[in-house]
Scaffold this motif. Sequence first.
Motif, PDB file in Angstrom:
ATOM      1  N   ALA A 209       0.863  -1.188   0.000  1.00 35.80           N
ATOM      2  CA  ALA A 209       0.000   0.000   0.000  1.00 35.80           C
ATOM      3  C   ALA A 209       0.894   1.232   0.000  1.00 35.80           C
ATOM      4  O   ALA A 209       1.769   1.364   0.861  1.00 35.80           O
ATOM      5  N   VAL A 210       0.671   2.114  -0.955  1.00 37.63           N
ATOM      6  CA  VAL A 210       1.549   3.278  -1.110  1.00 37.63           C
ATOM      7  C   VAL A 210       0.725   4.552  -1.167  1.00 37.63           C
ATOM      8  O   VAL A 210      -0.212   4.672  -1.960  1.00 37.63           O
ATOM      9  N   ARG A 211       1.080   5.476  -0.318  1.00 35.57           N
ATOM     10  CA  ARG A 211       0.529   6.837  -0.349  1.00 35.57           C
ATOM     11  C   ARG A 211       1.600   7.719  -0.978  1.00 35.57           C
ATOM     12  O   ARG A 211       2.673   7.935  -0.407  1.00 35.57           O
ATOM     13  N   LEU A 212       1.339   8.214  -2.171  1.00 39.57           N
ATOM     14  CA  LEU A 212       2.277   9.052  -2.912  1.00 39.57           C
ATOM     15  C   LEU A 212       1.701  10.448  -2.995  1.00 39.57           C
ATOM     16  O   LEU A 212       0.740  10.689  -3.726  1.00 39.57           O
ATOM     17  N   GLY A 213       2.265  11.371  -2.218  1.00 36.60           N
ATOM     18  CA  GLY A 213       1.652  12.675  -2.110  1.00 36.60           C
ATOM     19  C   GLY A 213       0.294  12.529  -1.441  1.00 36.60           C
ATOM     20  O   GLY A 213       0.189  11.995  -0.338  1.00 36.60           O
ATOM     21  N   ASP A 214      -0.757  12.981  -2.119  1.00 40.72           N
ATOM     22  CA  ASP A 214      -2.097  12.842  -1.551  1.00 40.72           C
ATOM     23  C   ASP A 214      -2.904  11.758  -2.262  1.00 40.72           C
ATOM     24  O   ASP A 214      -4.122  11.711  -2.151  1.00 40.72           O
ATOM     25  N   ARG A 215      -2.215  10.878  -2.995  1.00 42.18           N
ATOM     26  CA  ARG A 215      -2.901   9.800  -3.702  1.00 42.18           C
ATOM     27  C   ARG A 215      -2.503   8.452  -3.119  1.00 42.18           C
ATOM     28  O   ARG A 215      -1.451   8.304  -2.510  1.00 42.18           O
ATOM     29  N   PHE A 216      -3.364   7.474  -3.361  1.00 41.56           N
ATOM     30  CA  PHE A 216      -3.180   6.175  -2.710  1.00 41.56           C
ATOM     31  C   PHE A 216      -3.546   5.053  -3.668  1.00 41.56           C
ATOM     32  O   PHE A 216      -4.520   5.151  -4.413  1.00 41.56           O
ATOM     33  N   ASP A 217      -2.737   3.983  -3.637  1.00 42.24           N
ATOM     34  CA  ASP A 217      -3.068   2.784  -4.400  1.00 42.24           C
ATOM     35  C   ASP A 217      -2.364   1.595  -3.776  1.00 42.24           C
ATOM     36  O   ASP A 217      -1.563   1.749  -2.840  1.00 42.24           O
ATOM     37  N   ALA A 218      -2.670   0.423  -4.293  1.00 41.11           N
ATOM     38  CA  ALA A 218      -2.118  -0.809  -3.717  1.00 41.11           C
ATOM     39  C   ALA A 218      -1.932  -1.853  -4.797  1.00 41.11           C
ATOM     40  O   ALA A 218      -2.585  -1.811  -5.841  1.00 41.11           O
ATOM     41  N   GLY A 219      -1.042  -2.775  -4.530  1.00 41.19           N
ATOM     42  CA  GLY A 219      -0.810  -3.916  -5.408  1.00 41.19           C
ATOM     43  C   GLY A 219      -0.441  -5.120  -4.573  1.00 41.19           C
ATOM     44  O   GLY A 219      -0.015  -4.978  -3.418  1.00 41.19           O
ATOM     45  N   SER A 220      -0.603  -6.310  -5.130  1.00 43.73           N
ATOM     46  CA  SER A 220      -0.369  -7.495  -4.309  1.00 43.73           C
ATOM     47  C   SER A 220       0.109  -8.662  -5.144  1.00 43.73           C
ATOM     48  O   SER A 220      -0.134  -8.733  -6.355  1.00 43.73           O
ATOM     49  N   ASP A 221       0.774  -9.593  -4.478  1.00 42.64           N
ATOM     50  CA  ASP A 221       1.072 -10.889  -5.067  1.00 42.64           C
ATOM     51  C   ASP A 221      -0.176 -11.752  -4.954  1.00 42.64           C
ATOM     52  O   ASP A 221      -0.844 -11.764  -3.910  1.00 42.64           O
ATOM     53  N   PRO A 222      -0.526 -12.494  -6.002  1.00 42.80           N
ATOM     54  CA  PRO A 222      -1.754 -13.296  -5.957  1.00 42.80           C
ATOM     55  C   PRO A 222      -1.797 -14.291  -4.812  1.00 42.80           C
ATOM     56  O   PRO A 222      -2.884 -14.649  -4.354  1.00 42.80           O
ATOM     57  N   ALA A 223      -0.645 -14.761  -4.340  1.00 47.37           N
ATOM     58  CA  ALA A 223      -0.637 -15.710  -3.233  1.00 47.37           C
ATOM     59  C   ALA A 223      -1.091 -15.083  -1.929  1.00 47.37           C
ATOM     60  O   ALA A 223      -1.488 -15.785  -1.001  1.00 47.37           O
ATOM     61  N   VAL A 224      -1.053 -13.768  -1.851  1.00 51.16           N
ATOM     62  CA  VAL A 224      -1.439 -13.050  -0.631  1.00 51.16           C
ATOM     63  C   VAL A 224      -2.854 -12.488  -0.754  1.00 51.16           C
ATOM     64  O   VAL A 224      -3.673 -12.607   0.149  1.00 51.16           O
ATOM     65  N   MET A 225      -3.133 -11.867  -1.877  1.00 53.46           N
ATOM     66  CA  MET A 225      -4.462 -11.320  -2.170  1.00 53.46           C
ATOM     67  C   MET A 225      -4.495 -11.059  -3.662  1.00 53.46           C
ATOM     68  O   MET A 225      -3.496 -10.659  -4.258  1.00 53.46           O
ATOM     69  N   SER A 226      -5.637 -11.310  -4.298  1.00 59.25           N
ATOM     70  CA  SER A 226      -5.701 -11.087  -5.738  1.00 59.25           C
ATOM     71  C   SER A 226      -5.482  -9.609  -6.036  1.00 59.25           C
ATOM     72  O   SER A 226      -5.892  -8.734  -5.265  1.00 59.25           O
ATOM     73  N   PRO A 227      -4.825  -9.299  -7.164  1.00 55.48           N
ATOM     74  CA  PRO A 227      -4.656  -7.893  -7.536  1.00 55.48           C
ATOM     75  C   PRO A 227      -5.986  -7.148  -7.611  1.00 55.48           C
ATOM     76  O   PRO A 227      -6.073  -5.981  -7.245  1.00 55.48           O
ATOM     77  N   ALA A 228      -7.045  -7.819  -8.079  1.00 51.05           N
ATOM     78  CA  ALA A 228      -8.355  -7.159  -8.146  1.00 51.05           C
ATOM     79  C   ALA A 228      -8.855  -6.802  -6.760  1.00 51.05           C
ATOM     80  O   ALA A 228      -9.420  -5.725  -6.544  1.00 51.05           O
ATOM     81  N   ALA A 229      -8.653  -7.703  -5.795  1.00 52.60           N
ATOM     82  CA  ALA A 229      -9.083  -7.418  -4.429  1.00 52.60           C
ATOM     83  C   ALA A 229      -8.301  -6.251  -3.848  1.00 52.60           C
ATOM     84  O   ALA A 229      -8.864  -5.395  -3.146  1.00 52.60           O
TER      85      ALA A 229
END
Length: 448
Positions: free
Chosen positions: A107-127
């Motif tokens: 989970a990354v907060r870059l300035g005032d924006r936020f997004d996330a990415g994941s390995d499928p073994a941990v959580m699906s990218p869509a989730a």
Amino acid sequence: MRTRIPMLSAVGGLLLLLLMLLALAPSAGARATGISDAAAALKQGPVYVDPGAAGQLSEAEADALAQKIKDADKPLFVAVLPANAQFPPNGLIDNLRAQTGAAGLYAVRLGDRFDAGSDPAVMSPAAAQNLAASVRQPGADAATELNDFVDQALPAMRGSAPANWGSVDTDSGVPVAGLVTLGAVVAAGGASAYAVVRRNRLRKEAEERAALDKLRVVVDEDITAFGEELERLDFHPGEPGADDAMRDDYERALDSYDKAKSQMGSATHPHDVRGVTQALEDGRFSLAVLAARRESRPLPERRAPCFFDPRHGPSAEDRSWTPAGGTARQVPVCAADAARLDDGLDPMARTVDADGVRRPYWEAGPAYGPWAGGYYGGGMLPGLLMGTVLGSMLATPAYASEYGGGDFSGGDFGSGDFGSGDFGGGDSGGFGGGDFGGGGGFDGGGGF
């Protein structure tokens, strides 16, 4: 002279070694900047706040967030970064994941924006994307946004935190310190490994018990409702007009009722519930066939139960439906809910408990996946639930192995060792999810 030359050489060697150690040690006043420094920090702990973004998340807030993640023992990495040239948005999360070298949810907060990415073994990218989108609020501060994300993500994640979190002093860069402690680490390795395995096993058992307790309430309601349907039918095998086909239908319905009660009574894991709701679905279809025979109507087609509430019985048709914040999809509906949709009304949705609040089951927690899976089948369910909270979680191999027994996405992902080798594989072919550089990211010019 013969004795002084070796002494001078030894002194020179010591000086050279000292210079090398000083070169390797970070400067006390150095400021950590860039993705490589963020990745190095995340190897040692779950939360990194770049000095350029220190005003967004205080040290106390970062420590509290890190402790929450460590207590949950999940591989969740959080970075708070300034929006400047040192952190180019294009591919930022992918680069951070690659340099950190540990599979997880980022989970990354870059300035005032936020997004996330994941390995499928941990959580699906869509989730991961869905969760990130659910916590984004205009003007939200970093502490609120990150805590909301972490609180929602931790229960849905699979895997364990990296073993080295909290075990290394990140302020010390002199290799001598690591060499001094190496022997103690090796000596304690066996005991630590056993403690980690035991802790993870106990955690999983506790999570399964809590999930099964939630499921018992819902399934007991379903079994009771089916028993009441049997009574209302008021069929007697010896009644006038009853034939062998009717008696067979009724017998199958009774068998399904008994099977559901027996399987629920012996259930020990959440995935055991799939067999219970599958039996109830079989039983309701048998009752629908029996009713058609008694009324001399054409026998019904075998269809999935009504999506909005399986207790409504087999569906009559498919209708377009759009969940809140989602996209339209075709779902099977009973005649009554089809009429309500035609009249512009909300369908009669099945609600379940979600942390003390009644919500439609598709917006509740992950525990209800096995319950829904028995009614709709593993292959059908993710499509029906795409874009919903439960649907996002069903898409993960991790979720399937923990709650669904592997029916939804191909089974377990491995041993739970979250090293750099886990980067590939999974339902998307590798690490993925939201990112800042494309598809509506930071430089896409239009938000998310």
